[in-house]
Structures are given as C-alpha cells and as structure tokens.
Design an enzyme around this catalytic site. Structure first.
Site, short mmCIF file in Angstrom:
data_model
loop_
_atom_site.label_atom_id
_atom_site.label_comp_id
_atom_site.label_asym_id
_atom_site.label_seq_id
_atom_site.Cartn_x
_atom_site.Cartn_y
_atom_site.Cartn_z
CD1 TRP A 154 12.82 117.08 -51.69
CD2 TRP A 154 13.26 115.55 -50.03
NE1 TRP A 154 11.94 117.14 -50.71
CE2 TRP A 154 12.09 115.50 -50.32
CE3 TRP A 154 13.75 114.86 -49.20
CZ2 TRP A 154 10.90 114.59 -49.87
CZ3 TRP A 154 12.86 114.05 -48.65
CH2 TRP A 154 12.17 113.98 -49.01
CE LYS A 178 14.78 123.85 -59.21
NZ LYS A 178 14.49 123.59 -57.59
N PRO A 179 18.97 122.95 -57.34
CG PRO A 179 20.11 124.04 -55.27
CD PRO A 179 19.93 124.11 -57.04
CB SER A 230 8.36 112.69 -57.60
OG SER A 230 7.67 113.78 -58.83
CD GLU A 251 17.67 107.19 -58.85
OE1 GLU A 251 16.29 107.42 -58.84
OE2 GLU A 251 18.20 107.97 -57.78
CB CYS A 285 15.22 105.47 -54.73
SG CYS A 285 14.58 107.63 -55.08
CD GLU A 381 9.72 106.53 -53.90
OE1 GLU A 381 11.16 106.44 -53.39
OE2 GLU A 381 9.85 107.18 -54.48
#
Length: 479
Positions: A154, A178-179, A230, A251, A285, A381
């Site tokens: 997102w 898939k978004p 994540s 990623e 990221c 993070e």
C-alpha cells in the site's frame, strides 16, 4: 445528502467482475478518514477464476515474439502517460499523497520503468551455443516461468504494481496481481487502461485481503509468487510456496543506515536526509530513517535535522507546500505512535512525536536522539516519518551499528574521503549503498536486499531475469 460510493471490481479474463459471493470491503481515503469506495473481498472462487484465465492465456502470450511484447508494453506506457491525471488522482485518493509530488516523482519513473522492460523484452537470450562434448552442441534457452501470483503493497500501490507486472509480462508470463486491500483504486484503473492493449487473461487483478493473497500463493497454478510487504508476510509466503516448490520473489522490510562522517557536507546531508526520511511519510523500505553520525558533529547535526523537521510540512493532497501526506491507515498511525510512546528514558524527542490534526492519519516529522543499538526503535521498522540519530566513534563502530540489524535493503554513506566511501560500500551488508545521496532509483539498476529484507531483484536486467527459467538443449551433430 449521502454520496454514492465508487464501486471497484476485479479484472479477470478481460472482464470486470464483483466477487463471486458478493462480499466487499470499504476503501478509506487516509487524508480524510472517510470511506469513498467499495472493493471486492475476493475468495477462493475468484482466485480460481483468475488463475484459470491466466493459465489459459499463457501459451499464447509465451509464444509471442519479443517485439510483440515490447510493442504492447510501449502502448501501455503511452496510455498511462496520456491518462496521467486520472492515475495520479486515483493514487492520491488511495494514499492521501500530495497530487503534485505524485505527478512529478512517481508517474514519470513508473512510465519509464515500463519502457525499460519493453526494451528488455528483446534481450531475452542465453549464452552462445557451443560444443562441450564431442559431437554435441549445447544451447541455453531463457523461457517465461508461467503464471505469476503477485501481491503489491500500500505504500506505492501504482509504482509497485508496475514493478510486478512489467518484467513478468515482458518475459512472456501471465499475471494475477492483488493490490493491498487499503489501496486498490489505482490498480483497478490500470486494468481499465491495459484492457485495450493486452490479450484477455494476460493481466488480471484480484482485490481482497490477506486471506485472498494467501489463496493466490497456495494455489496450484502459479509457478512463481512475488510479494512486496512486511517480513512477516514474506515469511508466510515463502512457507506456503515451499509446499509445492514455487519460485518466490520477496522485497520486504528495511532499516536503512545513513552513515554521516565528520567530513561530510553537513548542510547538504541534513537537507537530503530529511527529504529521504520524510518523503511519503517515511513509508518506504529504503527511507533514510536510521542516521549514524560521527560523535564530533553529532550535536550540530541533531540540531540542524530538528530544525529541518520543524520546517517540513504534512497536509492535504492539494496543498502544494507539503512534502508528504498521511500514514496509510489507522493501524499504521497507531504503530508509529506506539514506537514513540514506548521510547526508553534515555531517548529524546528532538522534533515532532505527535499526531497532526484529528482528521485523517497525519503524523508530524519526528527526530529522536540518545538511542542505543538494542533499542526497539533502532532494531524494528517504524515505517513512518521518524528519523533516529545515534553517534559513533570511528569507522569500525559505524559499520557495527549499521550492520547490526536484521534488515539489509539499502544504506548510504556521507563523506568526502573516497577511500572511506569505497571501504564502507564494500563492508555495508545491504543490497544498495548510496554515497553522498540517498534514495534515487533508476530502471537500469537492481533494487533488492539481503537477510530479512528478502531476495530477488526488482528493476534492471536482474529483475527481468527473475521472471525467467533456464533450459539446456543439447543436440547431436550426427543426427
């Protein structure tokens, strides 16, 4: 007066469809906190249909020539460019991002990346043929892997969709994408634009939540699963994909160290680091969120960075003077705030550290100093507009601190000493090292990390090759 919500739909086999069982989710504009659309909450039947469409389209798309795939991708790039205003508006409503910055900083690179992979489509070649055994010639073929299940995040829904589908389609694969459930609007608009270019079933969009993504990854049809997300999500994907030995492209998270030595151009470092740390509300990221500063300039740097933070603005998408918009959703706002609320007593909030306004999910640009290497906010993070600062004594300690996290995506070094810059770039255990800059990306160079930041590369010829498989063909010269 009740405003009618926009109705987003899946794109499967060249048709726009609701979820088979009619379920939907609400889509919220994070700049206002208000619902503006509904999207399908796709289940197994929808995933089955999309996979069947992609599988049926694969043989025909696989057998197209590289020049045909190039032509199609160039048409998509041109169409995206022609409808840039619509895409930017959809992305801004998705994310709350500033309209101007989305138009200038995201749309042009995105179009360029599609054009890069259009060119890469014509460079799909193996090593030269040769005789490695008497009477035999060996040939290496590079082939598409098949149907690719792809899950986009997102934080950059539009650009990350491009990073997924462009190399896959360029290589001759078909895609089920898939978004994120919080940001489906721009991806559905992409499908509408792509519809007039690609054969039915080559590109499919399935909206839904985590369970939808899980169903895609566990489905027997895809040969490859690709996710940007994540670490937890990546681990789950890798585990699911291992059950039928799918290829996996991950990623994942990052915790980029930004190492500033005493000879760095301090003013430039502060200015560039503030932008690289706060752009997109730090939801990147590779964001410059973990600064390591030589002890001799630590206090001066912290004061300058706190001043830069105080001068950085967040606000509504149509405000031309803001650097970034809201956090993506209430959970993300709570996560960022939680890190600040749990700071240890030895930490000091130098700037920010609070929510901005009571409408939408905005958080102030924040600077935190006085931290230790094992503090939670150093090791994990945050994914928000928060920059931490630590001091170091020498190059050895700087490397120890920089490498002393579980992530390994991106990093930067700030120094005028060429030898030091080269030593640091050699020893920093990260997939990317910038020198006297932080965050620029180009289509020709790979993006991807090590350790818990995942594996596989986006962008570049390396990213393109990830969507291919290698076949050895040997033929007898006597036949």
């Amino acid at each position: 007066m009740t405003t009618e919500l926009r109705r987003l739909r899946n794109y499967i086999g060249g048709e726009f469809k609701d979820a088979a069982d009619g379920r939907t989710t609400e889509v919220v504009n994070p700049a206002t906190g208000e619902v503006y659309a509904t999207a399908p909450l796709s289940g197994q039947a929808d995933v089955d249909a999309a996979m069947a469409a992609a599988a049926a389209a694969f043989p025909g798309w696989r057998d197209t020539t590289p020049s045909e795939r190039q032509k199609a991708l160039l048409k998509i790039a041109d169409a995206f460019e022609a409808r840039a205003d619509e895409l930017v508006a959809a992305e801004s409503e998705n994310t709350g991002k500033p309209l101007g910055l989305t138009a200038s900083e995201e749309l042009p690179p995105m179009v360029d990346q599609i054009r890069f992979f259009a060119g890469a489509a014509r460079l799909l070649e193996g090593r030269s043929a040769g005789e490695y055994m008497d009477g035999m010639t060996s040939i290496i073929r590079r082939e598409p892997v098949g149907v690719c299940a792809q899950v986009a995040p997102w934080n950059y829904p539009m650009m990350m969709a491009v990073w997924k589908f462009a190399p896959a389609i360029a290589a001759g694969n078909t895609v089920v994408l898939k978004p994120s459930d919080t940001t489906p609007a721009s991806t559905v608009l992409m499908a509408e634009i792509i519809d007039s270019v690609l054969p039915k079933g080559v590109f499919n969009v399935v909206c839904g939540d985590r369970e939808t993504g899980k169903a895609m990854v566990e489905h027997s049809t895809p040969a490859m699963a690709s996710i940007t997300g994540s670490v937890r999500a990546g681990m789950q994907v890798a585990e699911s994909a291992s059950k039928d030995v799918k290829r996996v492209h991950l990623e994942l998270g990052g915790k980029a160290p930004v190492v500033v030595f005493e000879d760095a151009d301090l003013a430039k470092a502060v200015e560039d680091i503030a932008v690289a740390g706060y752009f997109n509300a730090g939801q990147d990221c590779t964001a410059a969120t973990r600064v390591l500063v030589h002890e001799s300039i630590h206090d001066e740097f912290v004061a300058a960075l706190a001043k830069a933070a105080a001068e950085t603005r967040t606000g509504q998408p149509d405000d031309e003077d803001v650097l970034y918009g809201p956090l993506n959703n209430p959970n993300q706002l709570q996560q960022v705030a939680g890190f600040i609320e749990r700071l240890p007593a030895h930490a000091k909030v130098e700037a920010g550290g609070h929510r901005v306004g009571d409408k939408g999910f905005f958080y102030a640009p924040t600077v935190v100093s006085g931290l230790k290497q094992d503090d939670e906010i150093i090791q994990n993070e945050v994914f928000g507009p928060v920059i931490t600062v630590q001091s170091f004594t020498d190059e050895t300690q700087a490397l120890e601190y920089a490498n002393g996290v579980e992530f390994a995506l991106a990093s930067s070094v700030w120094t005028k000493d060429h030898g030091r810059a080269m030593r640091m770039s050699k020893n920093l255990d990260f997939g990317c090292v910038w020198i006297n800059t932080h965050i620029p990306l180009v289509a020709e160079m790979p993006h991807g990390g090590f350790k818990k930041s995942g594996y596989g590369k986006d962008l570049s010829a390396y990213g393109f090759e990830d969507y291919t498989r290698i076949k050895h063909v040997m033929t007898s010269l006597d036949s």
